[in-house]
Enzyme design. Structure first.
Site, short mmCIF file in Angstrom:
data_model
loop_
_atom_site.label_atom_id
_atom_site.label_comp_id
_atom_site.label_asym_id
_atom_site.label_seq_id
_atom_site.Cartn_x
_atom_site.Cartn_y
_atom_site.Cartn_z
N SER A 1 0.81 -1.22 0.00
CA SER A 1 0.00 0.00 0.00
C SER A 1 0.84 1.27 0.00
O SER A 1 0.72 2.14 0.87
CB SER A 1 -0.95 -0.03 1.20
OG SER A 1 -1.80 -1.14 1.11
N ARG B 1 7.52 6.31 -4.08
CA ARG B 1 7.93 6.98 -2.83
C ARG B 1 7.34 6.21 -1.65
O ARG B 1 6.38 5.48 -1.78
CB ARG B 1 7.43 8.43 -2.80
CG ARG B 1 5.93 8.58 -2.81
CD ARG B 1 5.48 10.04 -2.80
NE ARG B 1 4.02 10.16 -2.87
CZ ARG B 1 3.33 10.12 -3.99
NH1 ARG B 1 3.95 9.97 -5.15
NH2 ARG B 1 2.01 10.21 -3.99
N ASP C 1 -5.31 -2.70 -2.62
CA ASP C 1 -6.38 -3.26 -1.79
C ASP C 1 -7.76 -3.01 -2.37
O ASP C 1 -8.69 -3.80 -2.15
CB ASP C 1 -6.30 -2.75 -0.35
CG ASP C 1 -6.37 -1.24 -0.23
OD1 ASP C 1 -6.38 -0.55 -1.27
OD2 ASP C 1 -6.39 -0.74 0.90
#
Length: 539
Positions: A153, A168, A206
């Site tokens: 995530s 990042r 997700d």
């Protein structure tokens, strides 16, 4: 003007009319198409390289891991082939020093060791068989490996279903040498170093996992069109025709073209960052200005649970500081409760940015107690407002209802736009239909999987969504009745395992969304069967 009239005046600022909804839908569709053609648009429309969804008949055992923040979860999912599954999992906290390690190897080595520990407990036979095969000099084949879906995530540039380069870090992680590297390869390298019978088969978002989990567990033969999250944040992923994703010609990537479809991650939290159609109030403007990302995620800031409490806090403060309303003032309290003396604590969360949690809105929305007793208790306990009157509580509930309703109606804009854009309520007839075929069509539905605290626990949120869907041109009352909304739990676990299944064995997927015979309503339910896993809501 009395207190209730004052509250209604503020609540009116959050009204989002049927005309507004339809205007929003048209702009959402425009920005969807724009994002499918080019990168860097308000709606990112990220290709996921997932080209099929399950229908609940798939079987097998798959692994999933979830690195979503300060915890790392390892799951084993057994798909039973009848829309049900069983799940075993373990969770461990990520040591802070590994979140800011000097090298990515330190973190990913730790993750691989957690997978090793899990396999030695829950798949010891598989582990020992693999170890024995290596000792005998036998080369393992794909069928000897457990396939793993990796929910990661953090922002990545995805290049295929199992390749994505880290853009990042967020959420407190900061490992410089991982930037630009393929996170699947980083994990696979450490798994291989431990000689584990595991292959990282898929990199998972997700929200995409929510779509997959719902499609597996939903009743009937219908493939799920959309997976959506309405919780702390909000996002949606849906099945799109490959020929509409024209930017794939530029971004490239490895994927199966045989289905003619691909799941697209919209990243719809950033819808209409330019504020061409989104509603705005002084409270929204101030929230955005003082947020850590002004001018970004403008849709999310009006819909998701992370922000609704802050919108309410600012609306309440405006009433208190105006000096013209009777909210939390003894003039009102004395009238309603003879012995009350309403006070607001100096350190009340009302005076602190992000001080009001969205759970307070759920409490007030659900309160049917005499004199709004439950809301008054929550004002005292959660917000430091002592001896609020029943009229104070009623005024707060008016604000809460307005803010929650607007969030739900905005949610309907995203859902409705995707349904209309993909043609999932369009009857296509290639030839004359038999009476049986006509009967089948009458039973068809558009299936949507949802997850998140708002849609699951916020009272009336789904009905507010449905009310707005009925007002959308191209859906209406008849179309809304064909929309089935069901809770899809654990997209990062079950959904990740299902995407690993898609990666390894596309031929076992029983339902390719939008692949249709001469007659159908796309996403249609042809034969109903009851799932024992999800909760389904349909009108």
């Amino acid at each position: 003007m009395g207190l209730i009239d004052d509250a209604k005046r503020v609540a009116a600022e959050f009204e989002y009319s049927a005309q507004d909804v339809n205007k929003g839908v048209k702009e959402f569709i425009r920005q969807m198409d724009e994002g499918l053609q080019e990168t860097g648009k308000s709606l990112s429309q990220i290709p996921t390289y997932v080209t099929a969804v399950p229908n609940g008949t798939e079987k097998g055992v798959y692994l999933a891991v979830d690195l979503g923040g300060t915890n790392f979860r390892v799951c084993s999912i057994k798909l039973n082939g009848d829309t049900t599954f069983s799940l075993t999992q373990s969770k461990v906290a990520i040591p802070h020093e590994l979140m800011v390690a000097k090298t990515s190897k330190e973190l990913f080595s730790f993750l691989a060791k957690q997978i090793e520990s899990f396999i030695k407990i829950h798949h010891i036979d598989h582990f020992e068989e693999h170890h024995q095969r290596r000792q005998n000099g036998q080369e393992p084949t794909d069928e000897h490996f457990l396939q793993l879906g990796f929910t990661f995530s953090f922002p990545v540039h995805q290049l295929s279903i199992n390749e994505g380069r880290l853009i990042r870090w967020t959420k407190g992680f900061d490992i410089a040498d991982a930037i630009g590297k393929d996170v699947c390869n980083l994990l696979q390298s450490e798994i291989d170093a431990l000689h584990l019978p595991v292959k990282v088969a898929a990199l998972v978002n997700d929200t995409v996992g929510t779509l997959m989990a719902r499609s597996y567990t939903s009743p009937g033969k219908t493939g799920t069109l959309l997976g959506a999250i309405f919780g702390t944040g909000t996002n949606g992923a849906y099945v799109e025709k490959l020929n509409k994703i024209t930017k794939l010609k530029k971004v490239g990537g490895d994927f199966d073209t045989s289905t003619g479809n691909m799941v697209v991650n919209t990243e719809w939290g950033s819808f209409d960052n330019q504020m061409s159609v989104l509603p705005d109030t002084p409270y929204d403007t101030a929230l955005d200005k003082e947020s850590n990302n002004p001018g970004i995620q403008m849709f999310e800031k009006r819909v998701s649970g992370m922000f609704l409490g802050e919108v309410l806090r600012r609306a309440i403060l405006s009433m208190i500081r105006e000096g013209k309303t009777e909210l939390f003032r003894d003039e009102s309290s004395g009238t309603n409760d003879v012995h009350s003396t309403c006070t607001i604590a100096n350190d009340s969360p009302l005076y602190q940015q992000w001080g009001v949690d969205t759970s307070f809105l759920s409490i007030a929305q659900a309160d049917q107690s005499a004199g709004h007793h439950i809301t008054r208790q929550a004002l005292n306990k959660d917000l430091g407002v002592d001896a609020a009157s029943s009229e104070d509580a009623q005024a707060i509930k008016i604000l809460v209802e307005a803010i929650g309703k607007r969030a739900a109606r905005l949610s309907a804009v995203a859902i409705g736009a995707i349904i209309i854009s993909t043609g999932n309520l369009t009857l296509t007839t290639g030839e004359a239909l038999s009476d049986k075929e006509k009967g089948d069509l009458e039973e068809e539905v558009v299936d949507i999987g949802v997850d998140g605290s708002l849609v699951e626990y916020y009272p009336g949120f789904e009905e507010y969504i449905r009310e707005a869907l009925r007002e959308i041109e191209g859906i209406g009352e008849k179309g809304e009745k064909k929309i089935r909304i069901g809770i899809a739990k654990d997209g990062s676990g079950v959904g990740a395992a299902l995407i690993a299944l898609v990666r390894r064995m596309p031929e076992v997927i029983g339902q390719l969304v939008c692949s249709q015979p001469a007659y159908t309503i796309q996403g249609g339910l042809m034969t109903a069967q009851q799932s024992t896993v999800p909760r389904d809501i349909a009108t």
